[in-house]
Design a protein around this motif. Sequence first.
Motif, PDB file in Angstrom:
ATOM      1  N   MET A  92       0.837  -1.199   0.000  1.00  0.00           N
ATOM      2  CA  MET A  92       0.000   0.000   0.000  1.00  0.00           C
ATOM      3  C   MET A  92       0.875   1.253   0.000  1.00  0.00           C
ATOM      4  N   VAL A  93       0.562   2.155  -0.928  1.00  0.00           N
ATOM      5  CA  VAL A  93       1.362   3.380  -0.998  1.00  0.00           C
ATOM      6  C   VAL A  93       0.533   4.625  -0.718  1.00  0.00           C
ATOM      7  N   ALA A  94       1.160   5.554  -0.040  1.00  0.00           N
ATOM      8  CA  ALA A  94       0.592   6.883   0.183  1.00  0.00           C
ATOM      9  C   ALA A  94       1.457   7.866  -0.594  1.00  0.00           C
ATOM     10  N   PRO A  95       0.841   8.853  -1.241  1.00  0.00           N
ATOM     11  CA  PRO A  95       1.678   9.836  -1.932  1.00  0.00           C
ATOM     12  C   PRO A  95       2.579  10.525  -0.912  1.00  0.00           C
ATOM     13  N   SER A  96       3.841  10.699  -1.237  1.00  0.00           N
ATOM     14  CA  SER A  96       4.730  11.287  -0.228  1.00  0.00           C
ATOM     15  C   SER A  96       5.508  12.500  -0.738  1.00  0.00           C
ATOM     16  N   SER A  97       5.701  12.613  -2.053  1.00  0.00           N
ATOM     17  CA  SER A  97       6.359  13.824  -2.556  1.00  0.00           C
ATOM     18  C   SER A  97       5.298  14.908  -2.735  1.00  0.00           C
ATOM     19  N   ASP A  98       5.711  16.163  -2.735  1.00  0.00           N
ATOM     20  CA  ASP A  98       4.752  17.265  -2.873  1.00  0.00           C
ATOM     21  C   ASP A  98       3.949  17.123  -4.161  1.00  0.00           C
ATOM     22  N   ILE A  99       4.640  16.768  -5.236  1.00  0.00           N
ATOM     23  CA  ILE A  99       3.960  16.687  -6.529  1.00  0.00           C
ATOM     24  C   ILE A  99       2.916  15.561  -6.533  1.00  0.00           C
ATOM     25  N   HIS A 100       3.216  14.456  -5.865  1.00  0.00           N
ATOM     26  CA  HIS A 100       2.238  13.361  -5.800  1.00  0.00           C
ATOM     27  C   HIS A 100       1.069  13.704  -4.883  1.00  0.00           C
ATOM     28  N   ILE A 101       1.363  14.381  -3.765  1.00  0.00           N
ATOM     29  CA  ILE A 101       0.281  14.739  -2.837  1.00  0.00           C
ATOM     30  C   ILE A 101      -0.686  15.701  -3.522  1.00  0.00           C
ATOM     31  N   SER A 102      -0.130  16.741  -4.176  1.00  0.00           N
ATOM     32  CA  SER A 102      -1.028  17.753  -4.745  1.00  0.00           C
ATOM     33  C   SER A 102      -1.771  17.244  -5.977  1.00  0.00           C
ATOM     34  N   SER A 103      -1.207  16.287  -6.714  1.00  0.00           N
ATOM     35  CA  SER A 103      -1.938  15.820  -7.891  1.00  0.00           C
ATOM     36  C   SER A 103      -2.872  14.668  -7.572  1.00  0.00           C
ATOM     37  N   LYS A 104      -2.564  13.869  -6.550  1.00  0.00           N
ATOM     38  CA  LYS A 104      -3.430  12.720  -6.242  1.00  0.00           C
ATOM     39  C   LYS A 104      -4.479  13.041  -5.185  1.00  0.00           C
ATOM     40  N   PHE A 105      -4.122  13.866  -4.221  1.00  0.00           N
ATOM     41  CA  PHE A 105      -5.077  14.260  -3.177  1.00  0.00           C
ATOM     42  C   PHE A 105      -5.077  15.784  -3.069  1.00  0.00           C
ATOM     43  N   PRO A 106      -5.636  16.456  -4.110  1.00  0.00           N
ATOM     44  CA  PRO A 106      -5.579  17.924  -4.133  1.00  0.00           C
ATOM     45  C   PRO A 106      -6.201  18.516  -2.869  1.00  0.00           C
ATOM     46  N   GLY A 107      -5.499  19.459  -2.293  1.00  0.00           N
ATOM     47  CA  GLY A 107      -6.034  20.148  -1.115  1.00  0.00           C
ATOM     48  C   GLY A 107      -5.726  19.471   0.200  1.00  0.00           C
ATOM     49  N   LYS A 108      -5.203  18.234   0.145  1.00  0.00           N
ATOM     50  CA  LYS A 108      -4.896  17.532   1.402  1.00  0.00           C
ATOM     51  C   LYS A 108      -3.524  17.971   1.918  1.00  0.00           C
ATOM     52  N   SER A 109      -3.442  18.108   3.225  1.00  0.00           N
ATOM     53  CA  SER A 109      -2.167  18.458   3.837  1.00  0.00           C
ATOM     54  C   SER A 109      -1.386  17.175   4.120  1.00  0.00           C
ATOM     55  N   LYS A 110      -0.125  17.341   4.465  1.00  0.00           N
ATOM     56  CA  LYS A 110       0.689  16.165   4.809  1.00  0.00           C
ATOM     57  C   LYS A 110       0.129  15.472   6.049  1.00  0.00           C
ATOM     58  N   GLU A 111      -0.371  16.281   6.984  1.00  0.00           N
ATOM     59  CA  GLU A 111      -0.967  15.704   8.199  1.00  0.00           C
ATOM     60  C   GLU A 111      -2.142  14.798   7.840  1.00  0.00           C
ATOM     61  N   GLU A 112      -2.942  15.295   6.859  1.00  0.00           N
ATOM     62  CA  GLU A 112      -4.107  14.503   6.444  1.00  0.00           C
ATOM     63  C   GLU A 112      -3.685  13.206   5.753  1.00  0.00           C
ATOM     64  N   ILE A 113      -2.595  13.260   4.978  1.00  0.00           N
ATOM     65  CA  ILE A 113      -2.078  12.043   4.327  1.00  0.00           C
ATOM     66  C   ILE A 113      -1.660  11.020   5.395  1.00  0.00           C
ATOM     67  N   ILE A 114      -1.008  11.525   6.446  1.00  0.00           N
ATOM     68  CA  ILE A 114      -0.602  10.626   7.537  1.00  0.00           C
ATOM     69  C   ILE A 114      -1.832  10.007   8.187  1.00  0.00           C
ATOM     70  N   GLU A 115      -2.833  10.815   8.452  1.00  0.00           N
ATOM     71  CA  GLU A 115      -4.051  10.336   9.109  1.00  0.00           C
ATOM     72  C   GLU A 115      -4.762   9.281   8.251  1.00  0.00           C
ATOM     73  N   MET A 116      -4.858   9.567   6.913  1.00  0.00           N
ATOM     74  CA  MET A 116      -5.492   8.613   5.996  1.00  0.00           C
ATOM     75  C   MET A 116      -4.704   7.307   5.948  1.00  0.00           C
ATOM     76  N   SER A 117      -3.380   7.410   5.979  1.00  0.00           N
ATOM     77  CA  SER A 117      -2.524   6.215   5.933  1.00  0.00           C
ATOM     78  C   SER A 117      -2.743   5.356   7.166  1.00  0.00           C
ATOM     79  N   VAL A 118      -2.776   6.005   8.321  1.00  0.00           N
ATOM     80  CA  VAL A 118      -2.976   5.279   9.585  1.00  0.00           C
ATOM     81  C   VAL A 118      -4.311   4.537   9.556  1.00  0.00           C
ATOM     82  N   GLN A 119      -5.350   5.233   9.120  1.00  0.00           N
ATOM     83  CA  GLN A 119      -6.676   4.595   9.068  1.00  0.00           C
ATOM     84  C   GLN A 119      -6.689   3.431   8.085  1.00  0.00           C
ATOM     85  N   ALA A 120      -6.031   3.618   6.952  1.00  0.00           N
ATOM     86  CA  ALA A 120      -6.003   2.553   5.936  1.00  0.00           C
ATOM     87  C   ALA A 120      -5.257   1.329   6.457  1.00  0.00           C
ATOM     88  N   ILE A 121      -4.127   1.565   7.127  1.00  0.00           N
ATOM     89  CA  ILE A 121      -3.357   0.430   7.669  1.00  0.00           C
ATOM     90  C   ILE A 121      -4.193  -0.303   8.718  1.00  0.00           C
TER      91      ILE A 121
END
Length: 490
Positions: A92-121
Amino acid sequence: MTVRILDTTLRDGEQTPGVSLSVEQKLMIAETLDKLGVDIIEAGTAISSRGEFEAIKAISESGLKAEICSFARIKFEDIDAAADANADSIFMVAPSSDIHISSKFPGKSKEEIIEMSVQAIEYAKERGLLVEFGGEDASRADFNFILKLYRNAISAKTDRLAFTDTVGVFTPKKAYETMRALRENFDVSVAFHGHDDFGLATSNTVYAVRGGANEVHVAMNGLGERAGNAALEEVVMALEFLYDIKTNINKEMIYPASKLVEKFTRVKVPPNKPVVGENAFTHESGIHTSALLKDTKTYEPISPEIIGRKRSIVLGKHAGRASVEAIMKEMGYRATKDQMREILNRIKDIGDRGKRVTDADIRTIVETVLQIKREKKVELKDLSIVSGVHVMPTASVKLKINGDEVVEAGVGLGPVDAAINAIKKAIQDYADIELVSYHVDAITGGTDALVDVVVQLKKGDRIVTARGARTDIIMASVEAFIEGLNMLIV
Ligand code: MN
């Protein structure tokens, strides 16, 4: 230490432009990868299509030893699809570079990516899946963010971590240092996923292992998106033979597995590809081959048998008498000077047409030339064939039989048949010859292959076998027939 191999031929490899595999083909490749001894088979992305789902399900339920893994994003529906397909694990991958975060989860912050990852795991663990978690495009991400993301993933009970060089921009030094840093920070298995955009996938993967990676993501024949993933065969052979690092791969299965993947994906392995390319254990040039035949180690880093293939000796234009003699000695044959000249001429003849001469070709040529008797009762002086759409295949021959010149013509169902019929007519006053059997083989692939014709001829109660070998099927047939005649007509 033993490095675990995750093979992604069926996931990243199938994302190779132009590749699409059926469920049956995926299952057959998975069975082969299992025999090859890969630890984890990444069988596809269960959420992506019905076919992918069915393939992962079929592979998961086929009783293979390997762990069966599905690719997933940090989305519950991806996790559900993988679990419903009975996969053992997810990568399972979470976008981690700025370019991947902004193009795959537009508007999401890094904190939100971490939170989504934790829930998914946590959700994947609830669904009974083993989780290998990684940041996508991690090699272009802020490393402090990677550390934070992975720390949270560990708290959420991910089983393993992975570090991806999604667009192949890593260098061996960075791969080494990054893996060291990850292993110092985390106590779980860490994998490296590398791509070959700069031709460094194998080097990066090997250096990741030296830096502490416990697992590597590789694909057979280096298939994968764009320039491909790190090639299984290169990484495994480099680790084992150059660094003395073990894997669970049954190396004699590497070549058969490569061939199967090549066949099903229809992505031709380049001839100069390390380990599995056609030229990887093929030798040309006289000096090389004669030294090689004395000791194969002179020009081979490893024996081809180790990976389940054979050495091929090619004598094209550079055919040297020494190398041909060495091959003949190995075969247990001796030739007279005249025969040797004829053998070399025939080899050069093929080489001059730009065709490679393999050791199988040489064996056939030698055997053909050695059977030719010095004194010929029947000799071919001329042959011409007409064949086409609106004509009956017709042949005319001029033979020299016991000193007489005989000219005859014959028709047949095809050009070979017509030529043989013409010869039969020409010799009918000299001997009553019957063709018992006719067998033709192409020694090597291609329409320019050396053709080996074996005929059985009968005169009275005597049957002889003769052969002809040429790149021209009609000439090979006629040659075989005439050689047979020479054995029978005394
Ligand atoms: Mn990839």
